[in-house]
Design a protein around this motif. Structure first.
Motif, PDB file in Angstrom:
ATOM      1  N   PHE A 286       8.473 -22.823   5.327  1.00 48.07           N
ATOM      2  CA  PHE A 286       7.080 -22.448   5.084  1.00 48.07           C
ATOM      3  C   PHE A 286       6.117 -23.140   6.033  1.00 48.07           C
ATOM      4  O   PHE A 286       4.951 -22.785   6.131  1.00 48.07           O
ATOM      5  N   ARG A 287       6.620 -24.158   6.735  1.00 47.07           N
ATOM      6  CA  ARG A 287       5.777 -24.768   7.755  1.00 47.07           C
ATOM      7  C   ARG A 287       5.984 -24.113   9.120  1.00 47.07           C
ATOM      8  O   ARG A 287       5.192 -24.320  10.022  1.00 47.07           O
ATOM      9  N   ASP A 288       7.072 -23.377   9.232  1.00 43.61           N
ATOM     10  CA  ASP A 288       7.399 -22.758  10.522  1.00 43.61           C
ATOM     11  C   ASP A 288       6.609 -21.450  10.679  1.00 43.61           C
ATOM     12  O   ASP A 288       6.804 -20.510   9.914  1.00 43.61           O
ATOM     13  N   ASP A 289       5.691 -21.429  11.644  1.00 46.50           N
ATOM     14  CA  ASP A 289       4.841 -20.251  11.838  1.00 46.50           C
ATOM     15  C   ASP A 289       5.653 -18.979  12.016  1.00 46.50           C
ATOM     16  O   ASP A 289       5.312 -17.924  11.507  1.00 46.50           O
ATOM     17  N   MET A 290       6.744 -19.102  12.760  1.00 51.32           N
ATOM     18  CA  MET A 290       7.548 -17.940  13.062  1.00 51.32           C
ATOM     19  C   MET A 290       8.112 -17.331  11.770  1.00 51.32           C
ATOM     20  O   MET A 290       8.089 -16.112  11.588  1.00 51.32           O
ATOM     21  N   VAL A 291       8.591 -18.209  10.882  1.00 47.49           N
ATOM     22  CA  VAL A 291       9.160 -17.708   9.627  1.00 47.49           C
ATOM     23  C   VAL A 291       8.072 -17.078   8.765  1.00 47.49           C
ATOM     24  O   VAL A 291       8.231 -15.975   8.244  1.00 47.49           O
ATOM     25  N   VAL A 292       6.957 -17.773   8.640  1.00 51.73           N
ATOM     26  CA  VAL A 292       5.877 -17.255   7.794  1.00 51.73           C
ATOM     27  C   VAL A 292       5.393 -15.906   8.313  1.00 51.73           C
ATOM     28  O   VAL A 292       5.206 -14.960   7.553  1.00 51.73           O
ATOM     29  N   ARG A 293       5.244 -15.849   9.633  1.00 47.73           N
ATOM     30  CA  ARG A 293       4.779 -14.581  10.211  1.00 47.73           C
ATOM     31  C   ARG A 293       5.815 -13.474   9.982  1.00 47.73           C
ATOM     32  O   ARG A 293       5.475 -12.344   9.658  1.00 47.73           O
ATOM     33  N   ALA A 294       7.087 -13.839  10.135  1.00 53.05           N
ATOM     34  CA  ALA A 294       8.141 -12.835   9.967  1.00 53.05           C
ATOM     35  C   ALA A 294       8.185 -12.326   8.526  1.00 53.05           C
ATOM     36  O   ALA A 294       8.378 -11.136   8.286  1.00 53.05           O
ATOM     37  N   ILE A 295       7.990 -13.243   7.573  1.00 53.89           N
ATOM     38  CA  ILE A 295       7.968 -12.794   6.172  1.00 53.89           C
ATOM     39  C   ILE A 295       6.808 -11.831   5.959  1.00 53.89           C
ATOM     40  O   ILE A 295       6.951 -10.761   5.364  1.00 53.89           O
ATOM     41  N   ARG A 296       5.645 -12.238   6.522  1.00 51.81           N
ATOM     42  CA  ARG A 296       4.479 -11.369   6.391  1.00 51.81           C
ATOM     43  C   ARG A 296       4.757 -10.008   7.029  1.00 51.81           C
ATOM     44  O   ARG A 296       4.473  -8.959   6.462  1.00 51.81           O
ATOM     45  N   ASN A 297       5.340 -10.064   8.237  1.00 54.16           N
ATOM     46  CA  ASN A 297       5.697  -8.806   8.918  1.00 54.16           C
ATOM     47  C   ASN A 297       6.597  -7.938   8.048  1.00 54.16           C
ATOM     48  O   ASN A 297       6.359  -6.750   7.870  1.00 54.16           O
ATOM     49  N   SER A 298       7.651  -8.553   7.520  1.00 55.51           N
ATOM     50  CA  SER A 298       8.624  -7.786   6.741  1.00 55.51           C
ATOM     51  C   SER A 298       7.973  -7.130   5.536  1.00 55.51           C
ATOM     52  O   SER A 298       8.219  -5.958   5.242  1.00 55.51           O
ATOM     53  N   VAL A 299       7.163  -7.907   4.813  1.00 57.64           N
ATOM     54  CA  VAL A 299       6.510  -7.357   3.627  1.00 57.64           C
ATOM     55  C   VAL A 299       5.588  -6.207   4.039  1.00 57.64           C
ATOM     56  O   VAL A 299       5.581  -5.134   3.427  1.00 57.64           O
ATOM     57  N   MET A 300       4.849  -6.440   5.140  1.00 52.47           N
ATOM     58  CA  MET A 300       3.908  -5.421   5.596  1.00 52.47           C
ATOM     59  C   MET A 300       4.647  -4.153   6.037  1.00 52.47           C
ATOM     60  O   MET A 300       4.294  -3.041   5.642  1.00 52.47           O
ATOM     61  N   TYR A 301       5.683  -4.336   6.854  1.00 49.74           N
ATOM     62  CA  TYR A 301       6.435  -3.174   7.347  1.00 49.74           C
ATOM     63  C   TYR A 301       7.054  -2.413   6.181  1.00 49.74           C
ATOM     64  O   TYR A 301       7.031  -1.179   6.126  1.00 49.74           O
ATOM     65  N   SER A 302       7.658  -3.175   5.244  1.00 49.22           N
ATOM     66  CA  SER A 302       8.340  -2.520   4.125  1.00 49.22           C
ATOM     67  C   SER A 302       7.339  -1.758   3.266  1.00 49.22           C
ATOM     68  O   SER A 302       7.615  -0.650   2.810  1.00 49.22           O
ATOM     69  N   ALA A 303       6.168  -2.370   3.046  1.00 50.19           N
ATOM     70  CA  ALA A 303       5.151  -1.701   2.231  1.00 50.19           C
ATOM     71  C   ALA A 303       4.665  -0.430   2.921  1.00 50.19           C
ATOM     72  O   ALA A 303       4.514   0.617   2.292  1.00 50.19           O
ATOM     73  N   ALA A 304       4.438  -0.553   4.236  1.00 48.26           N
ATOM     74  CA  ALA A 304       3.978   0.630   4.976  1.00 48.26           C
ATOM     75  C   ALA A 304       5.043   1.727   4.933  1.00 48.26           C
ATOM     76  O   ALA A 304       4.741   2.904   4.704  1.00 48.26           O
ATOM     77  N   ALA A 305       6.299   1.300   5.139  1.00 46.96           N
ATOM     78  CA  ALA A 305       7.392   2.276   5.115  1.00 46.96           C
ATOM     79  C   ALA A 305       7.466   2.947   3.748  1.00 46.96           C
ATOM     80  O   ALA A 305       7.751   4.137   3.641  1.00 46.96           O
ATOM     81  N   LEU A 306       7.168   2.164   2.716  1.00 45.55           N
ATOM     82  CA  LEU A 306       7.274   2.675   1.354  1.00 45.55           C
ATOM     83  C   LEU A 306       6.331   3.848   1.106  1.00 45.55           C
ATOM     84  O   LEU A 306       6.662   4.771   0.352  1.00 45.55           O
ATOM     85  N   VAL A 307       5.166   3.800   1.719  1.00 44.54           N
ATOM     86  CA  VAL A 307       4.221   4.907   1.560  1.00 44.54           C
ATOM     87  C   VAL A 307       4.873   6.198   2.059  1.00 44.54           C
ATOM     88  O   VAL A 307       4.878   7.224   1.374  1.00 44.54           O
ATOM     89  N   PHE A 308       5.463   6.109   3.254  1.00 42.60           N
ATOM     90  CA  PHE A 308       6.171   7.272   3.803  1.00 42.60           C
ATOM     91  C   PHE A 308       7.319   7.669   2.883  1.00 42.60           C
ATOM     92  O   PHE A 308       7.537   8.836   2.592  1.00 42.60           O
ATOM     93  N   ILE A 309       8.070   6.650   2.460  1.00 46.55           N
ATOM     94  CA  ILE A 309       9.292   6.905   1.684  1.00 46.55           C
ATOM     95  C   ILE A 309       8.977   7.666   0.398  1.00 46.55           C
ATOM     96  O   ILE A 309       9.667   8.621   0.046  1.00 46.55           O
ATOM     97  N   VAL A 310       7.903   7.242  -0.279  1.00 51.86           N
ATOM     98  CA  VAL A 310       7.577   7.883  -1.562  1.00 51.86           C
ATOM     99  C   VAL A 310       7.190   9.347  -1.341  1.00 51.86           C
ATOM    100  O   VAL A 310       7.681  10.242  -2.030  1.00 51.86           O
ATOM    101  N   PHE A 311       6.353   9.587  -0.335  1.00 49.33           N
ATOM    102  CA  PHE A 311       5.951  10.971  -0.074  1.00 49.33           C
ATOM    103  C   PHE A 311       7.143  11.826   0.356  1.00 49.33           C
ATOM    104  O   PHE A 311       7.356  12.931  -0.150  1.00 49.33           O
ATOM    105  N   MET A 312       7.937  11.271   1.291  1.00 48.67           N
ATOM    106  CA  MET A 312       9.076  12.049   1.784  1.00 48.67           C
ATOM    107  C   MET A 312      10.105  12.247   0.676  1.00 48.67           C
ATOM    108  O   MET A 312      10.721  13.301   0.563  1.00 48.67           O
ATOM    109  N   GLY A 313      10.302  11.208  -0.135  1.00 45.98           N
ATOM    110  CA  GLY A 313      11.284  11.274  -1.217  1.00 45.98           C
ATOM    111  C   GLY A 313      10.913  12.346  -2.222  1.00 45.98           C
ATOM    112  O   GLY A 313      11.752  13.147  -2.633  1.00 45.98           O
ATOM    113  N   ILE A 314       9.640  12.360  -2.614  1.00 45.73           N
ATOM    114  CA  ILE A 314       9.205  13.360  -3.593  1.00 45.73           C
ATOM    115  C   ILE A 314       9.337  14.755  -2.992  1.00 45.73           C
ATOM    116  O   ILE A 314       9.872  15.670  -3.618  1.00 45.73           O
TER     117      ILE A 314
END
Lengths: 364, 603
Positions: free
Chosen positions: B378-406
Motif C-alpha cells: 500500500f506504500r508502493d505507488d505502482m501497486v496502488v495505481r495498478a489496483i486503481r487501474n484494475s478496479v477502474m478497467y473492470s468497472a468500465a468493462a462491466l458496463v459493456f458486459i451488462v449491456f452486451m450480456g442482456i
C-alpha cells in the motif's frame, strides 16, 4: 360484420407446417372457438392474430385493417394466456393497470376503470395482493380483468380453463360466456376440449394438422361432420370397416360390414362407387334397442362389458363376426352380460367416409 | 395467394425487434467483431503474409526444436548420507515441449478429475459435504503465485524433498523443469475437469442407471457402460479446457524456470518489443497456432459450450441423484488418495496466505508472522495505481458486459431468427479463445497500420483496449447468468405486456429486467472478479505502458523481477491475497444472498 379475418395464412417452423392456408372470419360480438387436438395449429392461429407470429404468407385483418405486419402492441387485441402470465413482481392492481398506464390515462381514470373491472370479476379487496398469493381461480380472473380493462376489439383466450380443477372449470366457463355476452366483445377461444367448445361457442372452427377442416355452429359440427376427423373428434364414435354394395338414392348407400348390412349416408355431398372401402361411423348415442318389427339397420350381438357412467349405460356389443361396438343406452335399462341384444340405428346416423380419405387424414 | 414479399426474413427481424433493441444487438456484434473476430483474423492471416521459407526453416531449429534433446531426464546425485533424485525431463524445444506438457497434463487432470467427480457424485461418505466445499478452493484464482507455491512444494529445496530427508529414507526427490510444470499444472487444472464432469454426472437421469442395473449391470460395468458415456460431454469440455489452459499457462513455466514453451516465448518477445515491427514473425505464428488449436476444440465442444446447452444444466438436477454407501476399497480410495490429493491441490491458496503473512519461507514452514507485506504494497505507488487501474478497467468493462450480456442472452433466448445459433457460438467463444492470441491480435491490428499512433494504439495508450478486451473476454459469465434468468421468465409474461400495448424494449425494461435483476447482478459480480484476475491481455498490453498496467501485470512484474523467489514473492502473494479476498466475498454473495450456485467457477 367481420371483426377478425384470416386469409390463406401459412406458417411453417422449419419443415413443420403449423398453419396451412388458414382462412377464418369471426363476426363482431361472436364467441368463436378454435378446436382441435394438440399440435393442430389452434394456438398458432391465436398467436398470429395477437401478432406474436407473423405468417409466412397470407393476411390478417382486424376491424377491416390489414394488421399482418403490425406489432403485437399496435393491434387492439387482449389475450388471456394459458398460464395467465401474471407478472409476479406486480400487485393485482398494477397488473391490471399496466395496459391503462401505457395508454396514458390519468391516475383517477385508471383507478375508476380498474375498480370497474374488479367489480365485474368479483375481485374487490384483492387489489393489493400479489399473484402468488391468489388461488388458481382468482389468478384466472385477474388475467381476464387485465385483458378486459383495456377494452380491446378482440379478446383472445388460450385454453383459459386448462389450469383449473374440474369443478371450477365448469363455473368459470359459464362466467366467461355470460361476461362475453354482457360486454358483447368479439372473442376467440382456443381449446382442445370438444365438450367445452360445444357448450360455449357461437361457432366453432375445427382444426387438424394446420388446416381448418370445418367451420359451423356446434350443432352443425356435431351432427354434420364433413369428414372422418371431425366425426370422430367430436364426441365418441364407433368406426367399422365396410364396403359399399350399392347406391340406393342420391345420398343413401347400402354397405356391408363383414356380413352385416347397413344403410348409411355419405356426408359432404361425396359420391361413393360400389365396392369402395369405407369407414362406417356410428355414434354410441344413436344406437337404441330395436323394436320387434324393425328389420332394417338392426345390429344384433351379445353384450360384453357394461359400465354405468351415470347419465348413461355404456354397453359393449360383440357382433360375432370379429366386430364390436359401443352403445349408450338409458341408465335405467337392465342389460346382462352375455345376453343377446338387438340395436337399431337410423340411416342418417350411419356416416360413410372413403377409407382412402381416412388414411390420408390419419397420416402424420 | 399473397406471398409476404422477398424481404420476408428482414421484415421478420424488424418485426421481432424494435429500434433500441436492434441497436443494442448491433452494438454487441460490432464489439465482438472489432475486439475478437478481426484481431483473431489478423493473427491468423497477418503473419502469413510475412512468412518465408527461412522463417519456416527456423522452426526446425533451436529453440523451437531441439534434437537431440538437451539436458537429462533424471539426475541422481550422491549427497553422502542420501541420494538426491531430480526429475526434470529433457528439453525437446518450444513446440514439442508445449505439446508434451499439454497432453500429459490433460491426461493426468482428466483421470484425477473424473475420479474425484465420480466419488462426489455417487458416494455418500462422512465428510462428503466438506469435500465438495473444499473442492472449490483450488479453483480460486491466484495468478502466478500458485505455481511459485507449488515450486516451493516440489522444486529445488522444496517441502517434499525436505520432508523426505527428515524421514531419513536415504533419498530425496525434487521435481524441476518440465516435470515440475507438468505436476504443477495437473494440480492446478484437474478441478476444471472435476467440475464439468460433476455437473454432467449430476445431470444424468437416475432412471437410466437404474434401468442398466435392472438389466444386471453394476459397479465398474455400470460406470463404464452408462454413467461415463453419458457424462462424456462434460469430461471432454473439461479436458479440452485443460489442454488450452496448459498451453496458455505462464505461471508454472515461470516458477519452474522453463523458457522453451509457447506461452513464455510469446510473452517474452512481446514484452521485449517496443514496436510491432520488432515482433518476430515466429511469435505471431505461435499465437496463431495456439488459436487454431483452440478453434478446433471450440468446434468440437460447440454444443456443450452453447447457452442453450447450459440451460439444460440449469434446469436439470430436479431429481435426487443416486448415491451409494462406499465399500472398503472405495473408502480406501477416498481417504488415502482423494482427500490427500485435494489437500495438496489446495496448497497454492494456502501457500499464498502463508507467503503473504510471513517474513520469509526458507524451510518447510514459513516464519515471522507479519503484516509488513501489506503495508509495503500500500506504500508502493505502482501497486496502488495498478489496483486503481484494475478496479477502474473492470468497472468500465462491466458496463459493456451488462449491456452486451442482456442483449445477446435475450436475443438467443427469445428471438427465433436465422443466425441465432451463430450468435450463441460467438458470444460464448471467449471462454475458450486463448487470451494470448487475442492480445497478439490486438497488437497486430491496432498497433500497426492505419491505427498506429491513434488514441487506440496500444503502444501509446493500452488502457482502452484493455477495457474492451476485458469486456469481451469476461462477458460470457454475465451472458450465461442472464440467460439462466430468462429461462425462468416465461415468454408469456412478455407477450402479455406487448399484447397490452408495451413495446419490446419497454417490456424488457419494465418486466424482464426487474424479474432477472438478481441474475444480472450475480453474473456481473462473476465477470468483475474475472476481469480483476485477467492475465494474458493485462500482461501483454500492460507491459507496453506500466503506468496504465493492471494489477496482474504488477504481480507478474514482481515475480519476474524477484526471480528465484526471495522477498518479492511475499509481496506478490500479498497482492494475490487481496484478490483471493475479493473472490471469496463474491462467491459468498452469489451463493448465499443471490442463491446462485455452481455457475461461479470452471466453465
Amino acid at each position: 360484420m367481420e371483426e377478425v379475418v384470416l386469409e390463406n395464412v401459412d406458417k411453417a417452423y422449419g419443415k413443420v407446417k403449423a398453419l396451412d392456408k388458414v382462412s377464418i372470419e369471426v363476426m363482431r360480438g361472436e364467441l368463436f372457438t378454435l378446436l382441435g387436438p394438440s399440435g393442430c395449429g389452434k394456438t398458432t392461429t391465436l398467436r398470429v392474430i395477437a401478432g406474436f407470429e407473423i405468417p409466412d404468407s397470407g393476411r390478417v385483418y382486424i376491424d377491416g385493417v390489414d394488421v399482418t405486419f403490425k406489432k403485437p402492441y399496435e393491434r387492439s387485441t387482449a389475450m388471456v394466456f394459458q398460464n395467465y402470465a401474471l407478472w409476479p413482481h406486480m400487485s393485482v392492481f398494477d397488473n391490471i393497470a399496466y395496459g391503462l398506464k401505457l395508454r396514458g390515462y390519468s391516475e383517477a381514470e385508471i383507478k375508476r376503470r380498474v375498480g370497474w373491472v374488479l367489480e365485474l370479476l368479483d375481485l374487490k379487496g384483492l387489489e393489493k395482493r400479489y399473484p402468488l398469493q391468489l388461488s388458481g381461480g382468482q389468478q384466472q380472473r385477474v388475467a381476464l380483468a387485465r385483458a378486459l380493462v383495456v377494452e380491446p376489439k378482440v379478446l383472445l383466450l388460450d385454453e383459459p380453463l386448462s389450469n383449473l380443477d374440474a369443478r371450477l372449470r365448469l363455473r368459470v366457463r359459464e362466467e366467461i360466456v355470460s361476461l362475453q355476452k354482457k360486454l358483447g366483445i368479439t372473442t376467440i377461444y382456443v381449446t382442445h376440449d370438444q365438450e367445452e367448445a360445444m357448450s360455449i361457442s357461437d361457432r366453432i372452427a375445427v382444426m387438424d394438422r394446420g388446416r381448418v377442416v370445418q367451420v359451423g355452429t356446434p350443432w352443425e359440427v356435431y351432427n354434420k361432420p364433413v369428414n372422418y376427423f371431425v366425426a370422430t373428434f367430436m364426441g365418441r364414435s364407433n368406426t367399422l370397416n365396410g364396403i359399399v354394395s350399392e347406391r340406393v338414392s342420391e345420398e343413401l348407400y347400402k354397405v356391408d360390414v363383414k356380413g352385416l348390412r347397413l344403410y348409411g349416408i355419405a356426408p359432404g355431398g361425396r359420391s361413393l362407387s360400389g365396392g369402395l372401402q369405407v369407414a362406417v361411423v356410428v355414434r354410441p348415442e344413436s344406437l337404441r334397442r330395436a323394436g320387434e318389427d324393425e328389420k332394417v339397420n338392426v345390429i344384433e350381438g351379445s353384450v360384453g362389458r357394461v359400465s354405468l357412467l351415470g347419465y348413461t349405460l355404456q354397453v359393449r356389443v360383440d357382433l360375432g363376426n370379429g366386430v364390436s361396438l359401443t352403445a349408450y343406452l338409458p341408465s335405467r335399462d337392465s342389460v346382462v352380460v352375455g345376453e343377446r341384444i338387438r340395436l337399431y340405428v337410423s340411416p342418417e346416423e350411419v356416416k360413410l367416409y372413403p377409407a382412402k380419405e381416412v388414411d390420408l387424414e390419419l397420416q402424420d | 395467394m399473397t406471398r409476404n414479399s422477398v424481404s420476408a426474413p428482414l421484415k421478420r427481424l424488424f418485426f421481432l425487434l424494435d429500434a433500441p433493441l436492434a441497436l443494442l444487438l448491433a452494438f454487441t456484434i460490432t464489439m465482438f467483431i472489432l475486439i475478437l473476430v478481426t484481431p483473431l483474423l489478423s493473427v491468423l492471416l497477418g503473419p502469413s503474409l510475412r512468412v518465408s521459407l527461412e522463417v519456416l526453416e527456423g522452426f526446425q531449429r533451436y529453440p523451437y526444436l531441439a534434437w537431440p534433446p538437451l539436458g537429462e531426464w533424471v539426475i541422481v546425485s550422491d549427497r553422502g548420507d542420501y541420494k538426491l533424485i531430480i526429475v526434470r525431463l529433457k528439453d525437446l524445444g518450444v513446440i514439442p515441449n508445449t505439446l508434451i506438457v499439454a497432453t500429459t497434463v490433460t491426461l493426468l487432470a482428466t483421470i484425477i478429475g473424473v475420479f474425484m467427480a465420480s466419488i462426489v457424485a455417487r458416494y455418500d461418505f462422512p465428510g462428503r459435504g466438506i469435500f465438495r466445499a473444499l473442492a472449490v478452493i483450488p479453483l480460486l484464482y491466484t495468478p502466478f503465485v500458485n505455481a511459485f507455491v507449488l515450486y516451493k512444494v516440489f522444486g529445488d529445496g522444496g517441502i517434499l524433498g525436505q520432508a523426505m530427508l527428515s524421514l531419513r529414507l536415504g533419498y530425496s526427490v525434487e521435481l524441476t523443469h518440465l516435470a515440475g510444470v507438468i505436476v504443477a499444472q495437473t494440480l492446478m487444472f484437474w478441478p476444471i475437469v472435476y467440475l464439468n464432469t460433476l455437473a454432467a454426472m449430476l445431470q444424468v437421469d437416475p432412471s437410466l442407471e437404474e434401468q442398466a442395473e435392472n438389466m444386471g449391470a453394476r459397479g465398474l460395468k455400470l460406470f463404464t457402460s452408462v454413467t461415463l458415456p453419458l457424462s462424456l460431454p462434460g469430461v471432454l469440455a473439461g479436458s479440452g479446457l485443460v489442454f488450452l489452459f496448459s498451453m496458455e499457462d505462464l505461471a508454472a513455466p515461470l516458477a519452474f524456470k522453463v523458457n522453451n514453451v509457447v506461452s513464455i516465448r510469446i510473452v517474452n518477445s512481446i514484452i521485449g518489443a517496443r514496436d510491432i515491427e520488432l515482433l518476430g514473425v515466429e511469435v505471431a505464428i505461435l499465437a496463431g497456432a495456439l488459436l487454431l488449436v483452440a478453434l478446433t476444440w471450440l468446434i468440437v465442444i460447440r454444443t456443450y459450450l452453447s447457452l442453450r446447452h447450459y440451460a439444460m444444466i440449469v434446469r436439470g438436477g430436479r431429481w435426487q441423484p443416486r448415491v451409494f454407501k462406499p465399500g472398503p476399497i472405495v473408502y480406501a480410495l477416498i481417504y488415502l488418495v482423494a482427500v490427500p490429493l485435494l489437500l495438496l491441490s489446495m496448497s497454492p491458496q494456502i501457500g499464498v496466505l502463508a507467503y503473504a503473512f510471513s517474513k520469509s519461507w526458507l524451510g518447510v514452514l514459513p516464519s515471522g508472522l507479519t503484516l509488513d507485506n501489506f503495508q509495503y504494497i500500500f506504500r508502493d505507488d505502482m501497486v496502488v495505481r495498478a489496483i486503481r487501474n484494475s478496479v477502474m478497467y473492470s468497472a468500465a468493462a462491466l458496463v459493456f458486459i451488462v449491456f452486451m450480456g442482456i442483449a445477446s442472452a435475450y436475443f438467443v433466448n427469445r428471438i427465433r431468427a436465422v443466425g441465432v445459433s451463430f450468435l450463441d457460438f460467438l458470444v460464448m467463444s471467449p471462454l475458450v479463445i486463448p487470451g494470448l492470441s487475442i492480445a497478439m491480435g490486438l497488437l497486430l491490428l491496432y498497433g500497426s497500420g492505419p491505427l498506429k499512433g491513434t488514441i487506440i494504439d496500444p503502444f501509446s495508450n493500452p488502457m482502452i483496449l484493455i477495457i474492451l478486451a476485458y469486456a469481451i473476454r469476461k462477458s460470457p459469465f454475465t451472458t450465461r447468468a442472464v440467460y439462466a434468468g430468462l429461462q425462468q421468465v416465461h415468454q408469456a409474461l412478455e407477450e402479455a405486456g406487448m399484447n397490452l400495448g408495451a413495446t419490446r424494449t419497454r417490456v424488457l425494461l419494465g418486466i424482464v429486467v426487474p424479474l432477472i435483476g438478481l441474475n444480472v447482478l450475480a453474473g456481473a459480480l462473476i465477470s468483475f472478479v474475472y476481469c480483476m484476475t485477467e492475465v494474458s491481455v493485462s500482461i501483454v498490453l500492460g507491459a507496453l505502458k506500466p503506468d496504465q498496467a493492471p494489477i496482474t501485470y504488477v504481480i507478474f512484474d514482481y515475480l519476474t523481477a524477484g526471480y528465484g523467489g526471495g522477498a518479492y514473492v511475499h509481496v506478490a502473494a500479498s497482492i494475490v491475497a487481496l484478490i483471493l479476498f475479493v473472490q471469496v466475498v463474491a462467491i459468498f454473495t452469489t451463493n448465499y444472498i443471490l442463491k446462485y450456485r455452481y455457475a461461479f467457477l470452471g466453465l
